[in-house]
Design an enzyme around this catalytic site. Structure first.
Site, PDB file in Angstrom:
ATOM      1  CB  SER A  30      58.452 -39.906 -47.400  1.00 19.23           C
ATOM      2  OG  SER A  30      58.612 -40.560 -48.398  1.00 19.23           O
ATOM      3  N   GLY A  52      45.829 -37.434 -48.168  1.00 19.99           N
ATOM      4  CA  GLY A  52      45.111 -38.537 -48.172  1.00 19.99           C
ATOM      5  C   GLY A  52      44.325 -38.634 -49.900  1.00 19.99           C
ATOM      6  N   PRO A  90      42.385 -47.964 -51.066  1.00 23.42           N
ATOM      7  CG  PRO A  90      41.401 -49.439 -49.292  1.00 23.42           C
ATOM      8  CD  PRO A  90      41.391 -47.692 -49.956  1.00 23.42           C
ATOM      9  CB  SER A 141      47.607 -45.847 -61.074  1.00 18.50           C
ATOM     10  OG  SER A 141      48.497 -46.332 -60.626  1.00 18.50           O
ATOM     11  CD1 TRP A 148      48.259 -48.098 -50.799  1.00 22.53           C
ATOM     12  CD2 TRP A 148      50.002 -49.060 -49.275  1.00 22.53           C
ATOM     13  NE1 TRP A 148      48.332 -49.192 -50.616  1.00 22.53           N
ATOM     14  CE2 TRP A 148      49.269 -49.784 -49.936  1.00 22.53           C
ATOM     15  CE3 TRP A 148      51.059 -49.087 -48.506  1.00 22.53           C
ATOM     16  CZ2 TRP A 148      49.607 -51.356 -49.838  1.00 22.53           C
ATOM     17  CZ3 TRP A 148      51.529 -50.584 -48.330  1.00 22.53           C
ATOM     18  CH2 TRP A 148      50.785 -51.317 -49.075  1.00 22.53           C
ATOM     19  CB  CYS A 152      49.268 -31.331 -53.909  1.00 27.62           C
ATOM     20  SG  CYS A 152      47.735 -30.161 -53.356  1.00 27.62           S
ATOM     21  NE  ARG A 179      53.027 -37.125 -59.651  1.00 24.07           N
ATOM     22  CZ  ARG A 179      52.259 -37.104 -60.355  1.00 24.07           C
ATOM     23  NH1 ARG A 179      51.915 -36.199 -61.355  1.00 24.07           N
ATOM     24  NH2 ARG A 179      51.061 -38.089 -60.285  1.00 24.07           N
ATOM     25  CD  GLU A 199      53.954 -37.610 -54.564  1.00 24.76           C
ATOM     26  OE1 GLU A 199      53.467 -37.255 -55.868  1.00 24.76           O
ATOM     27  OE2 GLU A 199      53.949 -37.063 -53.483  1.00 24.76           O
ATOM     28  CG  PHE A 240      46.198 -42.207 -68.193  1.00 26.19           C
ATOM     29  CD1 PHE A 240      47.401 -42.310 -67.788  1.00 26.19           C
ATOM     30  CD2 PHE A 240      45.863 -40.870 -68.975  1.00 26.19           C
ATOM     31  CE1 PHE A 240      48.215 -41.334 -67.828  1.00 26.19           C
ATOM     32  CE2 PHE A 240      46.761 -39.842 -68.975  1.00 26.19           C
ATOM     33  CZ  PHE A 240      48.055 -39.896 -68.499  1.00 26.19           C
TER      34      PHE A 240
HETATM   35  P1  TGC Z   1      42.684 -35.956 -66.323  1.00 30.31           P
HETATM   36  O1  TGC Z   1      41.240 -35.973 -66.877  1.00 30.31           O
HETATM   37  O2  TGC Z   1      43.881 -35.974 -67.202  1.00 30.31           O
HETATM   38  O3  TGC Z   1      43.039 -34.747 -65.515  1.00 30.31           O
HETATM   39  C1  TGC Z   1      41.751 -34.461 -64.336  1.00 30.31           C
HETATM   40  C2  TGC Z   1      42.089 -32.898 -64.081  1.00 30.31           C
HETATM   41  O4  TGC Z   1      43.155 -32.633 -63.474  1.00 30.31           O
HETATM   42  C3  TGC Z   1      44.190 -31.922 -64.211  1.00 30.31           C
HETATM   43  N1  TGC Z   1      45.470 -32.463 -64.091  1.00 30.31           N
HETATM   44  C4  TGC Z   1      46.524 -31.792 -63.534  1.00 30.31           C
HETATM   45  N2  TGC Z   1      46.571 -30.773 -62.817  1.00 30.31           N
HETATM   46  C5  TGC Z   1      47.644 -30.429 -62.187  1.00 30.31           C
HETATM   47  N3  TGC Z   1      48.642 -31.195 -62.305  1.00 30.31           N
HETATM   48  C6  TGC Z   1      48.689 -32.339 -63.019  1.00 30.31           C
HETATM   49  N4  TGC Z   1      49.912 -33.028 -62.966  1.00 30.31           N
HETATM   50  C7  TGC Z   1      47.641 -32.761 -63.668  1.00 30.31           C
HETATM   51  N5  TGC Z   1      47.199 -33.965 -64.417  1.00 30.31           N
HETATM   52  C8  TGC Z   1      45.972 -33.644 -64.657  1.00 30.31           C
HETATM   53  C9  TGC Z   1      43.574 -31.949 -65.671  1.00 30.31           C
HETATM   54  O5  TGC Z   1      44.023 -30.677 -66.522  1.00 30.31           O
HETATM   55  C10 TGC Z   1      42.146 -32.290 -65.446  1.00 30.31           C
HETATM   56  O6  TGC Z   1      41.634 -30.745 -65.217  1.00 30.31           O
HETATM   57  P2  TGC Z   1      40.206 -30.318 -65.349  1.00 30.31           P
HETATM   58  O7  TGC Z   1      40.266 -28.904 -64.664  1.00 30.31           O
HETATM   59  O8  TGC Z   1      40.175 -30.462 -66.772  1.00 30.31           O
HETATM   60  O9  TGC Z   1      39.307 -31.141 -64.768  1.00 30.31           O
HETATM   61  O10 TGC Z   1      42.923 -37.323 -65.110  1.00 30.31           O
HETATM   62  P3  TGC Z   1      42.723 -38.709 -65.424  1.00 30.31           P
HETATM   63  O11 TGC Z   1      41.734 -39.433 -64.457  1.00 30.31           O
HETATM   64  O12 TGC Z   1      42.884 -39.269 -66.728  1.00 30.31           O
HETATM   65  O13 TGC Z   1      44.038 -39.164 -64.660  1.00 30.31           O
HETATM   66  C11 TGC Z   1      45.362 -38.757 -65.137  1.00 30.31           C
HETATM   67  C12 TGC Z   1      46.540 -39.152 -64.425  1.00 30.31           C
HETATM   68  C13 TGC Z   1      46.607 -40.748 -64.248  1.00 30.31           C
HETATM   69  C14 TGC Z   1      48.147 -38.621 -64.836  1.00 30.31           C
HETATM   70  C15 TGC Z   1      46.421 -39.008 -62.827  1.00 30.31           C
HETATM   71  O14 TGC Z   1      45.285 -39.468 -62.434  1.00 30.31           O
HETATM   72  C16 TGC Z   1      47.650 -39.351 -62.017  1.00 30.31           C
HETATM   73  O15 TGC Z   1      48.689 -38.651 -61.809  1.00 30.31           O
HETATM   74  N6  TGC Z   1      47.798 -40.519 -61.273  1.00 30.31           N
HETATM   75  C17 TGC Z   1      48.796 -40.876 -60.313  1.00 30.31           C
HETATM   76  C18 TGC Z   1      48.151 -40.803 -59.046  1.00 30.31           C
HETATM   77  C19 TGC Z   1      49.256 -40.326 -58.025  1.00 30.31           C
HETATM   78  O16 TGC Z   1      50.399 -40.012 -58.408  1.00 30.31           O
HETATM   79  N7  TGC Z   1      49.108 -40.503 -56.862  1.00 30.31           N
HETATM   80  C20 TGC Z   1      49.932 -40.207 -55.634  1.00 30.31           C
HETATM   81  C21 TGC Z   1      49.244 -40.146 -54.433  1.00 30.31           C
HETATM   82  S1  TGC Z   1      50.329 -38.953 -53.290  1.00 30.31           S
HETATM   83  C22 TGC Z   1      51.691 -39.910 -52.780  1.00 30.31           C
HETATM   84  O17 TGC Z   1      51.875 -40.690 -53.274  1.00 30.31           O
HETATM   85  C23 TGC Z   1      52.313 -39.465 -51.850  1.00 30.31           C
HETATM   86  S2  TGC Z   1      53.859 -40.581 -51.642  1.00 30.31           S
HETATM   87  C24 TGC Z   1      54.737 -39.817 -50.357  1.00 30.31           C
HETATM   88  C25 TGC Z   1      55.844 -39.015 -50.739  1.00 30.31           C
HETATM   89  O18 TGC Z   1      55.820 -38.003 -51.621  1.00 30.31           O
HETATM   90  O19 TGC Z   1      56.834 -38.917 -50.138  1.00 30.31           O
HETATM   91  P1  FAD Z   2      47.883 -49.520 -58.814  1.00 27.52           P
HETATM   92  O1  FAD Z   2      47.556 -48.144 -59.357  1.00 27.52           O
HETATM   93  O2  FAD Z   2      46.967 -50.695 -58.604  1.00 27.52           O
HETATM   94  O3  FAD Z   2      48.995 -50.106 -59.996  1.00 27.52           O
HETATM   95  C1  FAD Z   2      49.463 -51.492 -59.891  1.00 27.52           C
HETATM   96  C2  FAD Z   2      50.252 -51.335 -61.134  1.00 27.52           C
HETATM   97  O4  FAD Z   2      49.346 -51.221 -62.329  1.00 27.52           O
HETATM   98  C3  FAD Z   2      51.574 -50.395 -61.437  1.00 27.52           C
HETATM   99  O5  FAD Z   2      52.567 -51.173 -61.998  1.00 27.52           O
HETATM  100  C4  FAD Z   2      50.811 -49.413 -62.219  1.00 27.52           C
HETATM  101  O6  FAD Z   2      51.918 -48.614 -62.729  1.00 27.52           O
HETATM  102  C5  FAD Z   2      50.179 -50.011 -63.124  1.00 27.52           C
HETATM  103  N1  FAD Z   2      48.924 -49.464 -63.820  1.00 27.52           N
HETATM  104  C6  FAD Z   2      48.112 -48.570 -63.470  1.00 27.52           C
HETATM  105  N2  FAD Z   2      47.362 -48.064 -64.305  1.00 27.52           N
HETATM  106  C7  FAD Z   2      47.930 -48.766 -65.404  1.00 27.52           C
HETATM  107  C8  FAD Z   2      47.692 -48.232 -66.736  1.00 27.52           C
HETATM  108  N3  FAD Z   2      46.533 -47.243 -67.271  1.00 27.52           N
HETATM  109  N4  FAD Z   2      48.296 -48.854 -67.615  1.00 27.52           N
HETATM  110  C9  FAD Z   2      49.478 -49.604 -67.421  1.00 27.52           C
HETATM  111  N5  FAD Z   2      49.705 -49.961 -66.042  1.00 27.52           N
HETATM  112  C10 FAD Z   2      48.958 -49.385 -65.156  1.00 27.52           C
HETATM  113  N6  FAD Z   2      49.140 -42.045 -51.329  1.00 27.52           N
HETATM  114  C11 FAD Z   2      48.696 -40.740 -51.052  1.00 27.52           C
HETATM  115  O7  FAD Z   2      47.636 -40.475 -51.221  1.00 27.52           O
HETATM  116  N7  FAD Z   2      49.458 -40.344 -49.799  1.00 27.52           N
HETATM  117  C12 FAD Z   2      50.542 -40.768 -49.571  1.00 27.52           C
HETATM  118  O8  FAD Z   2      51.084 -39.929 -48.327  1.00 27.52           O
HETATM  119  C13 FAD Z   2      51.023 -41.898 -49.922  1.00 27.52           C
HETATM  120  N8  FAD Z   2      52.337 -42.326 -49.324  1.00 27.52           N
HETATM  121  C14 FAD Z   2      52.594 -43.496 -49.769  1.00 27.52           C
HETATM  122  C15 FAD Z   2      53.820 -44.113 -49.245  1.00 27.52           C
HETATM  123  C16 FAD Z   2      54.256 -45.428 -49.527  1.00 27.52           C
HETATM  124  C17 FAD Z   2      55.392 -46.229 -48.828  1.00 27.52           C
HETATM  125  C18 FAD Z   2      53.838 -46.026 -50.657  1.00 27.52           C
HETATM  126  C19 FAD Z   2      54.210 -47.331 -51.236  1.00 27.52           C
HETATM  127  C20 FAD Z   2      52.499 -45.364 -51.319  1.00 27.52           C
HETATM  128  C21 FAD Z   2      52.123 -44.301 -50.919  1.00 27.52           C
HETATM  129  N9  FAD Z   2      50.907 -43.559 -51.365  1.00 27.52           N
HETATM  130  C22 FAD Z   2      50.525 -42.541 -50.891  1.00 27.52           C
HETATM  131  C23 FAD Z   2      50.282 -44.412 -52.677  1.00 27.52           C
HETATM  132  C24 FAD Z   2      50.902 -44.223 -54.106  1.00 27.52           C
HETATM  133  O9  FAD Z   2      50.625 -42.974 -54.384  1.00 27.52           O
HETATM  134  C25 FAD Z   2      50.271 -45.344 -54.787  1.00 27.52           C
HETATM  135  O10 FAD Z   2      50.749 -46.469 -54.430  1.00 27.52           O
HETATM  136  C26 FAD Z   2      50.456 -45.249 -56.104  1.00 27.52           C
HETATM  137  O11 FAD Z   2      49.813 -44.009 -56.736  1.00 27.52           O
HETATM  138  C27 FAD Z   2      50.162 -46.475 -57.052  1.00 27.52           C
HETATM  139  O12 FAD Z   2      48.907 -46.862 -56.615  1.00 27.52           O
HETATM  140  P2  FAD Z   2      48.490 -48.567 -56.393  1.00 27.52           P
HETATM  141  O13 FAD Z   2      49.556 -48.799 -55.405  1.00 27.52           O
HETATM  142  O14 FAD Z   2      47.246 -48.811 -56.053  1.00 27.52           O
HETATM  143  O15 FAD Z   2      48.840 -49.247 -57.710  1.00 27.52           O
END
Ligand code: TGC
Ligand code: FAD
Length: 387
Positions: A94, A133, A137, A141, A165, A241, A246, A366, A386
């Site tokens: 991570s 970031g 809160p 997702s 987070w 990013c 991922r 992720e 979604f």
């Molecule tokens: P949607 O309308 O589908 O897309 C909005 C715009 O984004 C583009 N797009 C992407 N571009 C690049 N890569 C991807 N994977 C993309 N997915 C979508 C899309 O083409 C569009 O572009 P434009 O130019 O038309 O505006 O967006 P949506 O709001 O319906 O959401 C789609 C969804 C649910 C898949 C997306 O919001 C999502 O992936 N949600 C999950 C969020 C997530 O993964 N958060 C992670 C935070 S960081 C983290 O967790 C770090 S953990 C620490 C570690 O890594 O160790």
């Molecule tokens: P929620 O989005 O509230 O989801 C709760 C539940 O609902 C999940 O099971 C989810 O799959 C489900 N759900 C959500 N939407 C739907 C749908 N449409 N249909 C069906 N089910 C759905 N984020 C950063 O930006 N940067 C970081 O560096 C980072 N580091 C992290 C480190 C750790 C240890 C952890 C635990 C998290 C970190 N995160 C970070 C945040 C992480 O990306 C989020 O926790 C993750 O994206 C899920 O968001 P949430 O926790 O708010 O859950």
């Protein structure tokens, strides 16, 4: 006897240089990380600055990026480094994912030349740490709902909001913060210590304890226009990013699984139950065979995706498929290995329960497994479910 990776002749898929990189990262993990990681996990304290410098000298921070002090290695080499780091602990992978694939990648891909020169060489060396970031809160997702705002005031920007987070948060020198503006979502570089910017660590974690997780609070944070990442507009900026990080997890999760499986095979060979080694029972062998199959399939998928990434043809949906499958299977493997270790499986004397609880976070961050299922569902049906 044959190792789980040898069963699939895994090394034949790798170049000599890739094997060498993998072996070097493994040696450093064996020397610098494995002897201490259970203690870091137990105390919840990670010597992040020291580790960043070690990982910087190893060359794994931003190793898949070109220029600015980065190693410019191929995707498979980067993946193998993630695999070895996560075999030690998901928290270490991570640290490296967030530094290289999220914070550095955002600057490398979307930053100005001045921003790249200022941050990337020092971050590649591990002298400076970054975080990313996006999550809030109430919006994990669904980052499109973010409430953090950035408003223009004269020539400056003023940021307000809370990110939650955030990995590496309190040890970071710079936070890449995504905020809503009148022009859509934009990214900003927020240096640590900027007035109005405070960071609080998340306590009482049961998972990913050898990792710093923080809340970022932005209360009237004033930044010059030079802090804006000029190349990112809209949600595709941060989501672009995420594809990078991922991808690393596709390999990394298999590292945690491999460490569990190797531990369980050794344990089952030594442990006698009903006067015979645990490994000699058919039920045990079925478990081991099933786990080796999933591990092997996950590794083959990882290398395949790595080669697609190197060819520049990989799609976000393919990355989602890899993240969904490999984390889900790694978690199953960790849980099954835990059963083979019996009561010993619940202590930190063995790495298995640590990997199992870590993988619960990896399943969620992720993009949760549900979100990646929906990404695949959309790709297969053309219907976004979604919303
Ligand atoms: P949607 O309308 O589908 O897309 C909005 C715009 O984004 C583009 N797009 C992407 N571009 C690049 N890569 C991807 N994977 C993309 N997915 C979508 C899309 O083409 C569009 O572009 P434009 O130019 O038309 O505006 O967006 P949506 O709001 O319906 O959401 C789609 C969804 C649910 C898949 C997306 O919001 C999502 O992936 N949600 C999950 C969020 C997530 O993964 N958060 C992670 C935070 S960081 C983290 O967790 C770090 S953990 C620490 C570690 O890594 O160790
Ligand atoms: P929620 O989005 O509230 O989801 C709760 C539940 O609902 C999940 O099971 C989810 O799959 C489900 N759900 C959500 N939407 C739907 C749908 N449409 N249909 C069906 N089910 C759905 N984020 C950063 O930006 N940067 C970081 O560096 C980072 N580091 C992290 C480190 C750790 C240890 C952890 C635990 C998290 C970190 N995160 C970070 C945040 C992480 O990306 C989020 O926790 C993750 O994206 C899920 O968001 P949430 O926790 O708010 O859950």
């Amino acid at each position: 006897m044959i190792t789980p990776t040898a069963l699939f002749a895994f090394d034949t898929l790798l170049t000599e240089e890739e094997r060498e990189i993998r072996n070097t990262v493994r040696r450093v993990c064996d020397r610098e990380i494995r002897p201490h990681v259970a203690e870091w996990f137990e105390t919840g304290e990670l010597p992040a600055r020291e580790l960043a410098r070690t990982l910087g000298s190893l060359g794994v921070l931003g190793m898949h990026l070109e220029g600015y002090g980065c190693a410019g290695m191929g995707a498979v080499s980067y993946g193998l480094a993630c695999l070895e780091l996560e075999a030690a602990d998901s928290g270490l992978r991570s640290l490296v994912s967030v530094q290289g694939s999220l914070a550095m990648y955002a600057i490398w891909k979307y930053g100005s030349e001045e921003q790249k020169q200022e941050w990337l060489p020092a971050m590649a060396a591990g002298e400076r740490i970054g975080c990313f970031g996006l999550t809030e809160p109430d919006f994990g997702s669904d980052p499109a709902g973010m409430r953090t705002t950035a408003k223009r005031e004269g020539g400056d920007w003023v940021l307000n909001g809370t990110k939650m987070w955030i990995t590496n948060g309190s040890v970071s020198d710079v936070a890449v913060v995504w905020a809503r503006t009148d022009e859509g979502v934009r990214g900003f570089l927020v240096p640590a210590g900027t007035p109005g910017f405070t960071v609080n660590d998340v306590k009482h974690k049961i998972s990913l304890r050898a990792s710093v997780t923080s809340e970022l609070v932005l209360d009237g944070v004033r930044l010059p226009d030079a802090a804006l990442l000029p190349g990112a507009r809209g949600l595709s900026g941060p989501l672009g990013c995420l594809n990078e990080a991922r991808f690393g997890i596709v390999f990394g999760a298999m590292g945690a699984a491999l460490d569990c499986l190797e531990t369980a095979i050794a344990y089952a060979g030594d442990r006698e139950v009903f006067a015979r080694p645990l490994a000699s029972y058919q039920l045990t062998q079925e478990k081991l065979a099933d786990m080796a199959l999933e591990l092997g399939k996950g590794l083959l998928l990882a290398v395949h995706l790595g080669r697609l990434k190197e060819a520049g043809t990989i799609t976000p949906e393919q990355v989602s498929a890899g993240k969904l499958n490999n984390v889900r299977e790694a978690l199953e493997i960790a849980r099954k290995c835990r059963t083979l270790l019996g009561a010993s499986g619940i202590t930190l004397e063995y790495p298995v329960i640590r990997h199992a609880v870590n993988l619960e976070s990896v399943l969620t961050y992720e993009g949760t497994s549900e979100i990646h299922s929906l990404v695949l569902g959309k790709a297969l049906t053309g219907i976004a479910a979604f919303h």
